[in-house]
Structures are given as C-alpha cells and as structure tokens.
Design an enzyme around this catalytic site. Sequence first.
Site, PDB file in Angstrom:
ATOM      1  N   ASP A  52       0.857  -1.173   0.000  1.00  0.00           N
ATOM      2  CA  ASP A  52       0.000   0.000   0.000  1.00  0.00           C
ATOM      3  C   ASP A  52       0.905   1.238   0.000  1.00  0.00           C
ATOM      4  O   ASP A  52       2.115   1.142   0.251  1.00  0.00           O
ATOM      5  CB  ASP A  52      -0.882  -0.037   1.246  1.00  0.00           C
ATOM      6  CG  ASP A  52      -1.709   1.203   1.424  1.00  0.00           C
ATOM      7  OD1 ASP A  52      -2.309   1.659   0.441  1.00  0.00           O
ATOM      8  OD2 ASP A  52      -1.735   1.738   2.554  1.00  0.00           O
ATOM      9  N   ASP A  54      -0.354   5.122   0.958  1.00  0.00           N
ATOM     10  CA  ASP A  54      -0.658   6.103   2.002  1.00  0.00           C
ATOM     11  C   ASP A  54      -0.839   5.455   3.370  1.00  0.00           C
ATOM     12  O   ASP A  54      -1.574   4.475   3.521  1.00  0.00           O
ATOM     13  CB  ASP A  54      -1.928   6.871   1.633  1.00  0.00           C
ATOM     14  CG  ASP A  54      -1.708   7.760   0.422  1.00  0.00           C
ATOM     15  OD1 ASP A  54      -0.808   8.610   0.475  1.00  0.00           O
ATOM     16  OD2 ASP A  54      -2.429   7.587  -0.582  1.00  0.00           O
TER      17      ASP A  54
END
Length: 218
Positions: A52, A54
């Site tokens: 991922d 953020d």
Amino acid sequence: MSILKFHCRLLRCVSRCFTATTICYPATIHDYTKVEDPQTEYNNKKRTIILDLDETLVHSTTQLPGVRYDFMVMVKMEREIMPIFVVKRPGVTEFLERLGENYNVIVFTAGLEDYASQVLDKLDKKGVISQRLYRDSCTEVNGKYVKDLSLVVGKDLGSALIVDDNPFAYSLHPENGVPIKAFVDDLRDQELLKISEFLGSCYVYEDMRDAVQDLLAN
C-alpha cells in the site's frame, strides 16, 4: 468554492478509503506446507510483495505537517493546482531496496494516479517497484476500495503477500494480508524494520499465507 471545501474535496481524491473495522481472519486451517530446505527449486522462485502507499509507506497532507516533510507534489484539481506535502515513513528507502533483492515489489494504492505516480517517482529513485496499480484497479465494495490480488498474481495467491494498514483493503484475500500500523508523523516509527524482518523469513514457507498465520498466532 471556499478554501475549506476545496481542501476537503482534494483530500477525498488523494486519500484512499480507510476504515477502522477489524477484519476477522478465517478460522479454517489450510494444509499449507513449511519447506524444510529453503534452497529447493520452488522456494527459489521469486515471490511478490504488494505494498500500500498512504499511511503504509508515506503520509500525505494538504496542510503543512507537524514534522518536517520530505518532498512536495503538485496535484491539479478543478483548474487549480494544490501542493501535497509528503512525509516518508522512517526506513522506507532501505525497506524498498531490501525487498527488491528477493521479491517482485508492486505498489497497489487506492490513490488517484495523478497524485500517487508523482509520489512513487520521488520515493523509488532506484526503480525497485516493478508495477503500479491505482484507484482505477480497485474493486468498489459498499463504497469502499478493495484490492483484488488476483489482478497481480492470478491464481497463484500463495506466492504473494500484501502489506497494508487498512485490513478492509485486502478483505478479498485476508490470508495474504500483513497488517501494519498506520503512519502519520511518528519519526521514531520502526514498523518497516519489523515487517522487513518478517518478510525475510517467508522463504521457508512453500505457501506464504502460512507465514501470515504464524505471524498472527504469535
């Protein structure tokens, strides 16, 4: 449009959907096999780590953060260009380089491409990340973004893990999920070091989902 409303709309565009809902992992025990000899032909096959962006690798905000930011990107929004301030998670550069030695490294984010591609260009100076997937590759479930790992590895789900601070994002494949604490601005954060050490041990498993089960059991 007021500045406050404009900022709010921009945040909705550049931030992926986060939920605090706890995902209950299936109780079913699969017959995964732990490899006794880590030098077997199967075990030497390069596996895939999906990351991922953020709150896993970086934290981004439209306002000056409470700590020194590492870089800034400019994102166009309704004829205006807004600055996004980015704080790198401690150790992220070393983390990516170490992963790249043994794994195919892919970033799968619910962020928009205009924003996320700029961040990744600055974050991945050595080209460790082999593939990037953005919001348009996510599956929408009840208004939230979910990442279908089969888009990356097909049916070979035992060869891949995803590191994400949001369990809902990998709810289609919970056994492949490696949870990580969300990062905002703690510059003493050591989560990537812990994850790196864990991922370094995954090659003793024929199916890496078994490694996740062991991790969550401890």
